[in-house]
Design a protein around this motif. Structure first.
Motif, PDB file in Angstrom:
ATOM      1  N   LYS A 222       0.864   8.787   2.591  1.00 47.56           N
ATOM      2  CA  LYS A 222       1.981   8.449   1.704  1.00 47.56           C
ATOM      3  C   LYS A 222       1.557   7.572   0.537  1.00 47.56           C
ATOM      4  CE  LYS A 222       5.590   8.807   5.179  1.00 47.56           C
ATOM      5  NZ  LYS A 222       6.446   8.082   6.087  1.00 47.56           N
ATOM      6  N   ASN A 223       0.745   6.557   0.813  1.00 49.13           N
ATOM      7  CA  ASN A 223       0.414   5.558  -0.201  1.00 49.13           C
ATOM      8  C   ASN A 223      -0.968   5.825  -0.794  1.00 49.13           C
ATOM      9  OD1 ASN A 223      -0.337   3.237  -1.614  1.00 49.13           O
ATOM     10  ND2 ASN A 223       0.732   1.864  -0.195  1.00 49.13           N
ATOM     11  N   PRO A 224      -1.054   6.168  -2.094  1.00 44.39           N
ATOM     12  CA  PRO A 224      -2.363   6.482  -2.687  1.00 44.39           C
ATOM     13  C   PRO A 224      -3.345   5.307  -2.627  1.00 44.39           C
ATOM     14  CG  PRO A 224      -0.657   6.323  -4.390  1.00 44.39           C
ATOM     15  CD  PRO A 224       0.034   6.240  -3.064  1.00 44.39           C
ATOM     16  N   ASN A 225      -2.822   4.091  -2.592  1.00 44.94           N
ATOM     17  CA  ASN A 225      -3.688   2.907  -2.540  1.00 44.94           C
ATOM     18  C   ASN A 225      -4.264   2.638  -1.149  1.00 44.94           C
ATOM     19  OD1 ASN A 225      -3.139   2.404  -5.285  1.00 44.94           O
ATOM     20  ND2 ASN A 225      -1.230   1.387  -4.720  1.00 44.94           N
ATOM     21  N   LYS A 226      -3.729   3.316  -0.131  1.00 42.43           N
ATOM     22  CA  LYS A 226      -4.198   3.074   1.240  1.00 42.43           C
ATOM     23  C   LYS A 226      -4.934   4.264   1.852  1.00 42.43           C
ATOM     24  CE  LYS A 226      -0.823  -0.450   2.404  1.00 42.43           C
ATOM     25  NZ  LYS A 226       0.288  -0.836   3.260  1.00 42.43           N
TER      26      LYS A 226
ATOM     27  N   THR B 174      -2.084  12.558  -1.573  1.00 44.98           N
ATOM     28  CA  THR B 174      -0.692  12.270  -1.231  1.00 44.98           C
ATOM     29  C   THR B 174       0.185  13.517  -1.340  1.00 44.98           C
ATOM     30  OG1 THR B 174      -0.300  11.579  -3.510  1.00 44.98           O
ATOM     31  CG2 THR B 174      -0.780   9.842  -1.905  1.00 44.98           C
TER      32      THR B 174
ATOM     33  N   ARG C 200      -7.358   3.664   5.117  1.00 49.35           N
ATOM     34  CA  ARG C 200      -6.934   4.238   6.395  1.00 49.35           C
ATOM     35  C   ARG C 200      -8.017   5.177   6.954  1.00 49.35           C
ATOM     36  NH1 ARG C 200      -0.889   5.646   7.228  1.00 49.35           N
ATOM     37  NH2 ARG C 200      -0.956   3.559   8.031  1.00 49.35           N
TER      38      ARG C 200
ATOM     39  N   LYS D 139      -2.477   9.935   9.022  1.00 52.54           N
ATOM     40  CA  LYS D 139      -2.114   8.923  10.015  1.00 52.54           C
ATOM     41  C   LYS D 139      -2.446   9.365  11.445  1.00 52.54           C
ATOM     42  CE  LYS D 139       2.322   8.115  10.495  1.00 52.54           C
ATOM     43  NZ  LYS D 139       3.687   7.617  10.258  1.00 52.54           N
TER      44      LYS D 139
END
Length: 193
Positions: A53-57, A15, A61, A29
């Motif tokens: 942006k999101n560490p959980n995704k 991130t 992704r 992305k």
């Protein structure tokens, strides 16, 4: 943060990135993964960072960008504390292979160890970190996700390399020989050993 290997060079999912000069940074992305793989394979770039942006995704992704191959493997110890290695494609490796339908990942890992080495009497001690690497098959890049398990075996018989899988040697290696073997192994195997 996750690391996916292209050969021995990492793609790092993160991130945030600090300024450096020996790696490239892209947005997760919108990245063209084929270009990134080519960049790592054909230049002296040491690593690529893919920023989200999101560490959980991050991983979720990334997994959507390539076809996934699920595999299971084992870091197997015998009674003497030696580790079971295979020699394939001129590198030392740990036994692993693709999951079959209706098989748990633990069953996959134990089946593959037995098929590739001839070792039985296996029991799983604990899960190890999952590894990720990109490979090319039939002109397409794929992502192999390998779930690893630490195992032990009481097996004392002969070792049989699975020749039709390109395995030319199977050996139990002690600490000194393991250290030497790691000089000719894969980055993700080095992390496990």
């Amino acid at each position: 943060m996750y690391t996916i290997f292209v050969g021995d060079k990492p793609i790092i999912l993160t991130t945030s990135v600090n300024k450096e000069t020996d790696f490239k940074v892209f947005l997760l992305k919108s990245v063209d993964l084929t270009k990134v793989i080519r960049l790592l394979n054909t230049t002296d770039v040491k690593a690529v960072y893919l920023v989200g942006k999101n560490p959980n995704k991050l991983l979720k992704r990334f997994l959507k960008k390539l076809p996934n191959v699920i595999a299971g493997g084992g870091k197997v110890f015998n009674k003497e504390g030696k580790i079971l290695f295979i020699y394939r494609n001129d590198k030392w490796d740990l036994p692993k292979g693709k999951a079959e339908a209706n098989e748990s990942i633990e069953e996959t890992a134990m089946r593959e160890v037995q098929e590739e080495t001839g070792v039985n009497g296996l029991s799983i001690i604990k899960p190890l970190p999952t590894t990720y690497h990109i490979f090319k098959r039939n002109e397409r890049y794929k992502l192999k996700i390998t779930y690893w398990f630490e195992m032990q075996s009481t097996f004392e018989g002969d070792l049989y390399p699975q020749i039709n899988e390109g395995i030319t040697k199977v050996k139990w290696l002690g600490k000194k020989k393991t250290k030497k073997a790691m000089k000719n192994s894969y980055a993700n195997i080095k992390l496990l050993v």
